[in-house]
Motif scaffolding. Structure first.
Motif, PDB file in Angstrom:
ATOM      1  N   MET B   1       0.847  -1.191   0.000  1.00 33.57           N
ATOM      2  CA  MET B   1       0.000   0.000   0.000  1.00 33.57           C
ATOM      3  C   MET B   1       0.884   1.243   0.000  1.00 33.57           C
ATOM      4  O   MET B   1       1.913   1.268   0.646  1.00 33.57           O
ATOM      5  N   ALA B   2       0.464   2.250  -0.704  1.00 33.16           N
ATOM      6  CA  ALA B   2       1.326   3.408  -0.876  1.00 33.16           C
ATOM      7  C   ALA B   2       1.469   4.208   0.417  1.00 33.16           C
ATOM      8  O   ALA B   2       2.517   4.722   0.717  1.00 33.16           O
ATOM      9  N   ASP B   3       0.427   4.314   1.186  1.00 35.91           N
ATOM     10  CA  ASP B   3       0.454   5.154   2.370  1.00 35.91           C
ATOM     11  C   ASP B   3       0.278   4.301   3.614  1.00 35.91           C
ATOM     12  O   ASP B   3      -0.304   3.235   3.575  1.00 35.91           O
ATOM     13  N   GLU B  48      -1.730  -6.411   3.269  1.00 34.03           N
ATOM     14  CA  GLU B  48      -2.491  -5.266   2.763  1.00 34.03           C
ATOM     15  C   GLU B  48      -3.992  -5.564   2.764  1.00 34.03           C
ATOM     16  O   GLU B  48      -4.806  -4.756   3.210  1.00 34.03           O
ATOM     17  N   HIS B  86      -5.550   5.512   1.315  1.00 35.64           N
ATOM     18  CA  HIS B  86      -4.592   4.418   1.404  1.00 35.64           C
ATOM     19  C   HIS B  86      -4.093   3.953   0.046  1.00 35.64           C
ATOM     20  O   HIS B  86      -3.501   2.903  -0.064  1.00 35.64           O
ATOM     21  N   PHE B  87      -4.391   4.762  -0.988  1.00 36.07           N
ATOM     22  CA  PHE B  87      -3.851   4.370  -2.294  1.00 36.07           C
ATOM     23  C   PHE B  87      -3.527   5.594  -3.139  1.00 36.07           C
ATOM     24  O   PHE B  87      -2.410   5.732  -3.606  1.00 36.07           O
TER      25      PHE B  87
END
Lengths: 229, 94
Positions: B1-3, B48, B86-87
């Motif tokens: 996940m990016a964040d 994730e 979250h993305f």
């Protein structure tokens, strides 16, 4: 109320059965720089998802790419999706999903704004000053030929509640699919209702979707592979 | 996940942000769950996915009062809130 479905969707997330999507409508030139940054960033973090990759995921095959999959979805067949978004998408290495109400493409240029307003299709300013808001069939064909996914969004941009008769279902589900297939020269298997209603909401229109030959439904919350007729 | 997948403290503000975005011109990030109505899609458990499922459960409970009473619109909102936080928060919100 869709309590059981909500539970199923939470379970699907927890079980890793999901893809990411970004839903776009108009992509006007005045916001090109912002869109370019966003798609470039997305292309660095995510891999493209075509119908084949989606079918593999639905069949339980592991995701075969190094980065997670992303579906950039472009709704309504706007001219500015072709002019502005398409080159940026391709530069970012992504594959777009173009979700098109076929009657918008078929509407003569001089009536497109009126048609859009009447059928809940949002428009921006007339960027070219010629009154054309929709893509042409040549532009849509080029998009499909370049490997992007083109799918049906009914003929007139309608929702489940707008289907009152068999003639409505034929026009919105069957004829829109046939129109796309005839113009694009390829099979169209995916469908999206206005408001993103999922399959399973209404038995009558579910049966019409199956009879029309669709196999995938992209809704506001999920991507479904539906039973064949 | 990016964040960092931490729960959103002010869910009301996040939902407000989600509902007031210009959908005509701004890309809206979301998650789409996969469903095969002939055969169940096998699970692919991941940290994730477990995190997203837990957050979605929590957000839906806070939004609808009870996940079991959630509407389709509630589920769509929660998936978009997850998408935004979250993305992909979008270029102006990084």
């Amino acid at each position: 109320m869709i309590a059981a479905s909500a539970r199923a969707e939470l379970d699907a997330l927890a079980g890793g059965r999901y893809v990411r999507a970004i839903n776009y409508h108009n992509t006007p030139r005045r916001r090109e720089a912002e869109l370019e940054r966003r798609l470039r960033d997305a292309g660095e973090r995510f891999d493209a998802v075509g119908e084949a990759e989606l079918e593999a995921l639905l069949s339980g095959e592991p995701w075969a790419h190094p980065k997670p999959g992303l579906i950039p979805a472009f709704f309504e067949g706007y001219r500015n999706n072709y002019d502005v978004a398409l080159p940026l998408l391709e530069r970012a290495g992504l594959r777009g999903w173009f979700i098109v109400p076929t009657a918008f493409i078929d509407t003569p240029v001089e009536r497109q704004r009126e048609m859009a307003v009447r059928h809940r299709i949002g428009v921006t300013e007339d960027e070219h000053g010629d009154g054309r808001y929709a893509m042409t069939w040549d532009e849509l064909r080029e998009i499909a030929d370049r490997g992007h996914v083109v799918t049906s969004h009914t003929a007139s941009h309608c929702g489940v509640a707008d289907i009152a008769t068999e003639a409505d279902a034929r026009r919105e589900l069957v004829d829109s699919r046939r129109r796309l297939e005839s113009e694009l020269g390829r099979q169209v298997r995916c469908f999206t209702w206005l408001w993103g209603t999922p399959y399973g909401h209404d038995e009558r229109t579910d049966a019409a979707l199956r009879a029309a030959g669709y196999r995938l439904v992209l809704s506001a919350t999920k991507l479904q592979r539906i039973p064949s007729a | 996940m990016a964040d960092e997948p931490r729960p959103i403290a002010d869910l009301d503000a996040a939902v407000r942000d989600c509902r007031t975005r210009d959908r005509n011109e701004e890309g809206i990030p979301t998650f789409l769950v996969l469903e095969d109505l002939d055969d169940a899609v096998p699970e692919r458990p991941s940290v994730e996915g477990e995190t997203l499922g837990r957050l979605a459960d929590e957000y839906l409970g806070r939004l609808a009062g009870d996940p079991e009473r959630a509407t389709l619109a509630d589920v769509a909102t929660v998936l978009e809130v997850l998408g935004m936080h979250h993305f992909d928060p979008g270029p102006q919100r990084r």
